[in-house]
Design an enzyme around this catalytic site. Structure first.
Site, mmCIF file in Angstrom:
data_model
loop_
_atom_site.group_PDB
_atom_site.id
_atom_site.type_symbol
_atom_site.label_atom_id
_atom_site.label_comp_id
_atom_site.label_asym_id
_atom_site.label_seq_id
_atom_site.Cartn_x
_atom_site.Cartn_y
_atom_site.Cartn_z
ATOM 1 N N SER A 177 0.861 -1.181 0.000
ATOM 2 C CA SER A 177 0.000 0.000 0.000
ATOM 3 C C SER A 177 0.894 1.226 0.000
ATOM 4 O O SER A 177 1.734 1.378 -0.881
ATOM 5 C CB SER A 177 -0.961 -0.029 1.192
ATOM 6 O OG SER A 177 -1.887 1.035 1.118
ATOM 7 N N HIS B 63 -2.569 -0.931 -3.397
ATOM 8 C CA HIS B 63 -3.761 -0.118 -3.175
ATOM 9 C C HIS B 63 -3.693 1.131 -4.041
ATOM 10 O O HIS B 63 -2.671 1.830 -4.067
ATOM 11 C CB HIS B 63 -3.873 0.292 -1.710
ATOM 12 C CG HIS B 63 -4.210 -0.851 -0.804
ATOM 13 N ND1 HIS B 63 -4.139 -0.747 0.569
ATOM 14 C CD2 HIS B 63 -4.630 -2.114 -1.052
ATOM 15 C CE1 HIS B 63 -4.499 -1.889 1.112
ATOM 16 N NE2 HIS B 63 -4.798 -2.742 0.141
ATOM 17 N N ASP C 234 -4.306 -4.856 5.756
ATOM 18 C CA ASP C 234 -4.649 -5.678 4.602
ATOM 19 C C ASP C 234 -3.476 -6.596 4.289
ATOM 20 O O ASP C 234 -2.307 -6.208 4.389
ATOM 21 C CB ASP C 234 -4.964 -4.790 3.391
ATOM 22 C CG ASP C 234 -5.570 -5.576 2.235
ATOM 23 O OD1 ASP C 234 -6.124 -6.668 2.486
ATOM 24 O OD2 ASP C 234 -5.500 -5.090 1.088
#
Length: 339
Positions: free
Chosen positions: A17, A44, A136
């Site tokens: 991310s 992401h 995540d």
């Protein structure tokens, strides 16, 4: 082409991310041209992103990198990058793209790639969690470990953003925790050495047929688990506790899914948005009351009416000041400062 089942670990899945562009580019730059594995990357990104990561990776190293396409074959020596706004999923022998429900407030998300890789390829998978906020990738990495795959995490002390790596290390028995600079050589070694599982893998929690992103649609009146007493930040539907693995997650019937840290952050953001709407209404009430008081004076009406409006405006102003203080100290604001 993909090696037979008796070959090595030839499926590499990477999730990142914040700070992930540079991290993934460094890995791609140092992987060999003859790497006997296929690489899949989720970073992401905004659905409106231009999706330049694939071209960056293509220029960075010798492997062919491109935006993943639905139905594309899984071939060695290629890097498939999740396109903005779509989950990147793996099926036996091919890639699948999905615009299914967002997971951890993201699409693409890391967990769907990791879970479907584990379900489709078992102990052939190497899962890699890189820099990023929140958590995540943790549940997906656990699915890879349970399927007999190898787990690799960037050392949280080495990561630009430590949230995702730290969550993985704290919740999964990770095989390798190493600085970013050591990951390319480690991946090459893991790919080329034969698979030698000494512990039978646990059954995969999410078989490939369990829906687009690993969540199975159960119908509007189903009860997929224990009611959490919470609302989904995405659709306002009820949330249920989901335990496809040993980790606690939360999901709604639509298919939105959250790890605990991401749900806490999303709930804090929703609270701040609600407080902001209330603050705006209070400030509008102040302006309205003051205008009505001014109008009463202009028309020569009873001064009591104008005074009543001014007192109303003052009360609303005091409440608005308190509301502004709540927003400034809300959990979402504190989390932003911590990041």
């Amino acid at each position: 082409m993909i090696a037979p089942e008796t070959g090595g670990r030839d499926i590499i899945v990477i999730g990142a991310s914040a700070g992930g562009v540079e991290a993934v580019r460094e890995i791609a730059a140092r992987l060999p041209a003859d790497l006997p594995a296929a690489v899949f990357v989720v970073l992401h990104s905004s659905p409106n992103s231009r999706g330049l990561l694939a071209s960056l990776l293509n220029r960075a190293g010798p492997l062919d990198a491109f935006m993943a396409e639905d139905g594309a074959s899984v071939l060695h020596g290629q890097i498939h990058v999740a396109p903005p706004g779509q989950h990147l999923l793996l099926r036996p022998g091919h890639v699948h793209l999905s615009r299914g429900p967002r997971e951890n407030c993201a699409r693409p998300a890391v967990n769907p790639l990791f879970r479907t890789a584990a379900a489709s390829y078992g102990d052939r998978v190497i899962g890699v969690v890189l820099t990023g906020n929140l958590d995540d990738g943790t549940a997906g990495l656990l699915a890879i470990a349970d399927a007999g795959g190898v787990t690799v995490v960037q050392d949280p002390e080495d990561a630009m953003y430590a949230g995702m790596p730290r969550s993985a290390v704290e919740n999964v028995r990770v095989d390798h925790v190493v600085p970013l600079a050591e990951i390319p050589a480690l991946l090459e070694r893991l790919v080329r050495e034969p698979r030698t599982n000494t512990v039978p893998p646990r059954a995969s929690h999410v078989p490939p047929e369990h829906g687009e992103d690993g969540m199975r649609w159960l119908g509007s009146y189903a009860q997929p688990g224990r009611a959490a007493g919470l609302s989904c930040p995405e659709c306002d539907g009820p949330l249920w506790e989901v335990r496809d693995s040993d980790l606690l997650e939360f999901g709604c019937l639509i298919g939105h899914r959250f790890s605990p840290e991401t749900l806490a952050q999303a709930s804090a953001v929703a609270l701040e948005e609600t407080l902001s709407v209330s603050l705006r209404a209070l400030e509008e009430r102040v302006r309205m009351a003051e205008r009505l008081a001014e109008n009463a004076r202009e028309r020569g009406q009873n001064p009591i009416r104008a005074d009543r409006r001014l007192r109303e405006a003052e009360r609303a102003r005091r409440i608005a000041a308190q509301m502004r203080g709540l927003i400034e100290t809300s959990p979402a604001t504190e989390a932003d400062a911590a990041d």
